[in-house]
Structure formats: C-alpha cells, structure tokens
Write a protein that holds these residues in place. Structure first.
Motif, mmCIF file in Angstrom:
data_model
loop_
_atom_site.group_PDB
_atom_site.id
_atom_site.type_symbol
_atom_site.label_atom_id
_atom_site.label_comp_id
_atom_site.label_asym_id
_atom_site.label_seq_id
_atom_site.Cartn_x
_atom_site.Cartn_y
_atom_site.Cartn_z
ATOM 1 N N GLU A 160 1.066 -1.105 0.244
ATOM 2 C CA GLU A 160 -0.087 -0.229 -0.206
ATOM 3 C C GLU A 160 0.958 1.452 0.004
ATOM 4 O OE1 GLU A 160 -3.075 -0.688 3.002
ATOM 5 O OE2 GLU A 160 -4.365 -1.837 2.570
ATOM 6 N N ASN A 161 2.135 1.370 -0.033
ATOM 7 C CA ASN A 161 2.715 2.487 0.041
ATOM 8 C C ASN A 161 4.010 2.330 -1.144
ATOM 9 O OD1 ASN A 161 5.441 3.544 0.583
ATOM 10 N ND2 ASN A 161 5.427 3.174 2.752
ATOM 11 N N PRO A 162 4.157 3.468 -1.641
ATOM 12 C CA PRO A 162 4.198 3.220 -2.542
ATOM 13 C C PRO A 162 6.459 3.601 -3.150
ATOM 14 C CG PRO A 162 2.976 5.565 -2.566
ATOM 15 C CD PRO A 162 3.068 4.254 -1.241
ATOM 16 N N ARG A 163 6.899 3.651 -2.233
ATOM 17 C CA ARG A 163 8.109 3.363 -2.050
ATOM 18 C C ARG A 163 8.334 1.935 -1.617
ATOM 19 N NH1 ARG A 163 11.155 5.694 2.670
ATOM 20 N NH2 ARG A 163 10.202 7.403 2.034
ATOM 21 N N THR A 164 7.744 1.164 -0.590
ATOM 22 C CA THR A 164 7.526 -0.325 -1.139
ATOM 23 C C THR A 164 7.622 -1.264 -2.473
ATOM 24 O OG1 THR A 164 6.967 -0.080 1.346
ATOM 25 C CG2 THR A 164 6.381 -2.323 0.562
#
Length: 142
Positions: free
Chosen positions: A71-75
């Motif tokens: 859910e995290n763009p960086r992830t």
C-alpha cells in the motif's frame, strides 16, 4: 512458554546468499531454556510435516502482510526493483502469490532439512555468557 519478551524470525534474500535468523530477547535466567525451545522447533520442522492448517495460515499471513506493505508506493518500487535486479524482469506480486499457493508441507520439510543442520547454525549472544559455551554447543547439536 513465557521465555522471551520479544522474538522474531526474518530472512535476508540475496541473489547468491541469504540467511534465516531468529532474534530473541531473553532474560539471562531463561537464556538456555529459550535457546533450547527455538532449536526444538527447528528439530520438529525437520522431522514432521507442517500441519495443513498451519501451512495455510502461514501462506495467508505472508500474502496478507505483503499486500499491506504494497500500500506504500516506496515499497512497491522497492518490490519491483528487487525482482527486476534479481531476475531481469518485472515480477508482479500475483506471480509470487501463485508460487506461495503451491508450496506443500513436503516442500517446507525438505527445505528445513537442508538448512536446519548443525553446520548451518550460528549463535550470537549479547552479554557476559562465556561460561555457558558448553551449554550453547550442546543445544546447537540437535
């Protein structure tokens, strides 16, 4: 068993090496008993097949935690980049989930028998525990 105030298992995957590690926060008085309990679990997973319900729970947990992380763009960027670096192509999470879905109890046991062997076990203990070396060695030789 109330032996640890914290415990975590994690993996570090690289293209050519990796490790599986357990980090346990144990009181000095419970150090030997806690270490023995951890190694006992290694022995069980090498000797016995994981029950189907437990295996399915582990699969669901793995996929669920990955979904939450994505859910995290960086992830997402890190996930895709790692797979591209390791394989030369973009691998979608669903491809990983399909692979997880076909893992069997026999697969888990086979891998456990490969990695949970005396020659593969290492131990790091923080604190003044030099006097316990013989006990540590006895436990690690299952």
């Amino acid at each position: 068993r109330g032996l640890a105030y914290s415990i975590d298992t994690f993996v570090d995957l690289q293209s050519d090496v990796g490790n599986l590690a357990v980090h346990a926060g144990l009181n000095h008085e419970k150090l030997i008993e806690g270490l023995a309990a951890i190694v006992e679990q290694y022995q069980i997973i090498t000797d016995e097949k994981v029950p189907e319900k437990e295996l399915q729970g582990a699969k669901d947990y793995l996929i669920g935690m990955n979904e939450i992380g994505l859910e995290n763009p960086r992830t997402v960027a890190s996930f895709l980049a790692k797979r591209f670096i390791l394989t030369g192509r973009v691998i979608r999470p669903e491809e990983d989930y399909e692979k997880v879905g076909v893992v069997t109890a026999e697969d888990v046991q086979k891998v456990a028998q490969d990695i949970f062997r005396n020659k593969n076990l290492n131990l790091a203990v923080i604190g003044s525990h030099q006097h316990m070396t013989d006990e540590f060695n006895r436990i690690l030789r299952f």
